[in-house]
Design a protein around this motif. Structure first.
Motif, PDB file in Angstrom:
ATOM      1  N   SER A 102     -14.944   0.480  -0.178  1.00  0.00           N
ATOM      2  CA  SER A 102     -13.964   0.388  -1.254  1.00  0.00           C
ATOM      3  C   SER A 102     -14.076  -0.986  -1.893  1.00  0.00           C
ATOM      4  O   SER A 102     -14.304  -1.985  -1.193  1.00  0.00           O
ATOM      5  CB  SER A 102     -12.540   0.610  -0.721  1.00  0.00           C
ATOM      6  OG  SER A 102     -11.597   0.632  -1.775  1.00  0.00           O
ATOM      7  N   VAL A 103     -13.930  -1.038  -3.213  1.00  0.00           N
ATOM      8  CA  VAL A 103     -14.050  -2.298  -3.952  1.00  0.00           C
ATOM      9  C   VAL A 103     -13.003  -2.324  -5.053  1.00  0.00           C
ATOM     10  O   VAL A 103     -12.781  -1.328  -5.748  1.00  0.00           O
ATOM     11  CB  VAL A 103     -15.453  -2.451  -4.596  1.00  0.00           C
ATOM     12  CG1 VAL A 103     -15.525  -3.748  -5.404  1.00  0.00           C
ATOM     13  CG2 VAL A 103     -16.552  -2.409  -3.551  1.00  0.00           C
ATOM     14  N   ALA A 104     -12.361  -3.457  -5.230  1.00  0.00           N
ATOM     15  CA  ALA A 104     -11.489  -3.704  -6.373  1.00  0.00           C
ATOM     16  C   ALA A 104     -11.865  -5.049  -6.972  1.00  0.00           C
ATOM     17  O   ALA A 104     -12.266  -5.972  -6.246  1.00  0.00           O
ATOM     18  CB  ALA A 104     -10.017  -3.698  -5.964  1.00  0.00           C
ATOM     19  N   ALA A 110      -6.911  -3.520  -4.094  1.00  0.00           N
ATOM     20  CA  ALA A 110      -6.318  -3.896  -5.374  1.00  0.00           C
ATOM     21  C   ALA A 110      -5.197  -4.912  -5.180  1.00  0.00           C
ATOM     22  O   ALA A 110      -5.030  -5.828  -6.004  1.00  0.00           O
ATOM     23  CB  ALA A 110      -5.810  -2.661  -6.100  1.00  0.00           C
ATOM     24  N   ALA A 111      -4.418  -4.772  -4.103  1.00  0.00           N
ATOM     25  CA  ALA A 111      -3.333  -5.720  -3.848  1.00  0.00           C
ATOM     26  C   ALA A 111      -3.877  -7.132  -3.661  1.00  0.00           C
ATOM     27  O   ALA A 111      -3.289  -8.108  -4.149  1.00  0.00           O
ATOM     28  CB  ALA A 111      -2.533  -5.285  -2.622  1.00  0.00           C
ATOM     29  N   ARG A 112      -5.000  -7.257  -2.972  1.00  0.00           N
ATOM     30  CA  ARG A 112      -5.619  -8.575  -2.786  1.00  0.00           C
ATOM     31  C   ARG A 112      -6.097  -9.138  -4.128  1.00  0.00           C
ATOM     32  O   ARG A 112      -5.975 -10.337  -4.378  1.00  0.00           O
ATOM     33  CB  ARG A 112      -6.791  -8.465  -1.820  1.00  0.00           C
ATOM     34  CG  ARG A 112      -6.417  -8.182  -0.387  1.00  0.00           C
ATOM     35  CD  ARG A 112      -5.992  -9.458   0.352  1.00  0.00           C
ATOM     36  NE  ARG A 112      -5.745  -9.164   1.757  1.00  0.00           N
ATOM     37  CZ  ARG A 112      -6.658  -9.301   2.715  1.00  0.00           C
ATOM     38  NH1 ARG A 112      -7.884  -9.707   2.420  1.00  0.00           N
ATOM     39  NH2 ARG A 112      -6.348  -9.017   3.972  1.00  0.00           N
ATOM     40  N   VAL A 113      -6.655  -8.271  -4.956  1.00  0.00           N
ATOM     41  CA  VAL A 113      -7.101  -8.732  -6.279  1.00  0.00           C
ATOM     42  C   VAL A 113      -5.917  -9.174  -7.118  1.00  0.00           C
ATOM     43  O   VAL A 113      -5.967 -10.204  -7.809  1.00  0.00           O
ATOM     44  CB  VAL A 113      -7.908  -7.626  -6.996  1.00  0.00           C
ATOM     45  CG1 VAL A 113      -8.221  -8.036  -8.438  1.00  0.00           C
ATOM     46  CG2 VAL A 113      -9.201  -7.335  -6.244  1.00  0.00           C
ATOM     47  N   VAL A 114      -4.829  -8.419  -7.058  1.00  0.00           N
ATOM     48  CA  VAL A 114      -3.620  -8.783  -7.797  1.00  0.00           C
ATOM     49  C   VAL A 114      -3.143 -10.174  -7.375  1.00  0.00           C
ATOM     50  O   VAL A 114      -2.747 -10.995  -8.226  1.00  0.00           O
ATOM     51  CB  VAL A 114      -2.511  -7.731  -7.576  1.00  0.00           C
ATOM     52  CG1 VAL A 114      -1.152  -8.274  -7.983  1.00  0.00           C
ATOM     53  CG2 VAL A 114      -2.836  -6.463  -8.347  1.00  0.00           C
ATOM     54  N   GLU A 115      -3.171 -10.464  -6.092  1.00  0.00           N
ATOM     55  CA  GLU A 115      -2.769 -11.785  -5.623  1.00  0.00           C
ATOM     56  C   GLU A 115      -3.599 -12.878  -6.292  1.00  0.00           C
ATOM     57  O   GLU A 115      -3.069 -13.922  -6.707  1.00  0.00           O
ATOM     58  CB  GLU A 115      -2.916 -11.870  -4.101  1.00  0.00           C
ATOM     59  CG  GLU A 115      -1.924 -11.004  -3.332  1.00  0.00           C
ATOM     60  CD  GLU A 115      -2.236 -10.965  -1.844  1.00  0.00           C
ATOM     61  OE1 GLU A 115      -3.199 -11.659  -1.425  1.00  0.00           O
ATOM     62  OE2 GLU A 115      -1.530 -10.250  -1.106  1.00  0.00           O
ATOM     63  N   LEU A 153       1.547  -0.068  -6.103  1.00  0.00           N
ATOM     64  CA  LEU A 153       1.534  -1.524  -6.223  1.00  0.00           C
ATOM     65  C   LEU A 153       2.647  -2.060  -7.114  1.00  0.00           C
ATOM     66  O   LEU A 153       2.880  -3.268  -7.150  1.00  0.00           O
ATOM     67  CB  LEU A 153       0.181  -1.981  -6.786  1.00  0.00           C
ATOM     68  CG  LEU A 153      -1.020  -1.738  -5.877  1.00  0.00           C
ATOM     69  CD1 LEU A 153      -2.317  -2.017  -6.624  1.00  0.00           C
ATOM     70  CD2 LEU A 153      -0.940  -2.609  -4.631  1.00  0.00           C
ATOM     71  N   GLY A 154       3.322  -1.170  -7.849  1.00  0.00           N
ATOM     72  CA  GLY A 154       4.421  -1.612  -8.692  1.00  0.00           C
ATOM     73  C   GLY A 154       4.090  -1.721 -10.168  1.00  0.00           C
ATOM     74  O   GLY A 154       4.902  -2.241 -10.946  1.00  0.00           O
TER      75      GLY A 154
END
Length: 257
Positions: A172-174, A204-209, A236-237
């Motif tokens: 998986s990759v984001a 994706a959550a890590r990328v958002v951070e 994720l909101g």
């Protein structure tokens, strides 16, 4: 990355600062021009370098942003791909690219902090140059994830992509598929055999951070029938901010995955 040539007199612009304001104010969604400006991956062509009246920005994967005066689009033909443009250009796209489809899209934005996501049974980390081979080993239908970065090596070296590994395999990759001045629009993929385990949301959550640390806002673009992508965005909101569309030329819009 090899970008297509044109039977045209459109000129590649070397002084990109001249057209920076063409892409302002920046809004969530496909950030093709801003991505080229910020990352250098892709190119920008104009009708007149001294006083541009028509601007065509492009990145790998057949992603284009077409704006300005349709009369300045002096091209014998246009490549097949995904066009962010207004309806004034639609007749020219149909004439010079062939098959034309209007592909509905929905654009979401994360306006606050992301919702926490459950722990996943996989190793999550930022990707680096040593992960190029892992990206190359993804299933062929998922390798588009690096196209706006000029390919697997550049995406891995960007320091912005997050991967999930199961038994040593990248599954998986984001990453920010488009990076602008104000927004970064996310892309995420997960191998078919590993879906439904929360890996897309976790990556994706890590990328958002990272996006938030850089002082930018995350956005999320997908098609309204891509229920899997919509579920991850909601988890994720992200919230819907507008309905949109792309023009797809030369082939039908891709099916929801």
């Amino acid at each position: 990355m090899v970008l297509p040539a044109y039977g045209s007199i459109m000129i590649e612009l070397s002084d990109k600062e001249k057209i920076r304001d063409w892409f302002r104010p920046e809004v969530p969604g496909p950030l093709i021009g801003p991505h080229v400006m910020r990352t250098g991956h892709g190119r920008i062509l104009v009708d007149d370098p001294a006083e541009p009246g028509t601007v065509l920005a492009e990145t790998g994967g057949g992603n284009y942003d077409l704006s300005g005066d349709p009369a300045g689009l002096d091209c014998d033909k246009l490549p097949h791909g995904f066009y962010r443009t207004d309806e004034d250009f639609a007749p020219l796209l149909a004439e010079r690219s062939g098959e034309l489809h209007r592909w509905p899209r929905v654009v979401h934005e994360l306006t606050g902090e992301p919702k926490p996501v459950p722990h996943v049974a996989a190793g999550l980390r930022l990707l680096g140059p040593g992960d190029t081979a892992g990206l190359e080993a993804l299933s062929p239908e998922l390798r588009w994830i690096t196209e706006t970065w000029g390919g697997h090596a550049a995406a891995a070296a960007s320091g912005l992509a997050v991967g999930a590994f199961v038994h040593g395999r990248l599954v998986s990759v984001a990453l920010p598929f488009y990076c602008g001045e104000r927004y970064e629009d996310l892309g995420v993929i997960t191998e078919a055999g590993h879906r439904g385990r929360g890996l897309s949301a976790a990556c994706a959550a890590r990328v958002v951070e990272g996006v938030l640390r850089r002082g930018r806002r995350p956005s999320w673009s997908t098609s309204p029938d891509n229920l899997g992508s919509l579920r991850v965005a909601a988890k994720l909101g992200f919230r819907l901010v507008r309905e949109d569309h792309l023009y797809v030329t030369g082939f039908p819009p891709p099916p929801a995955s």
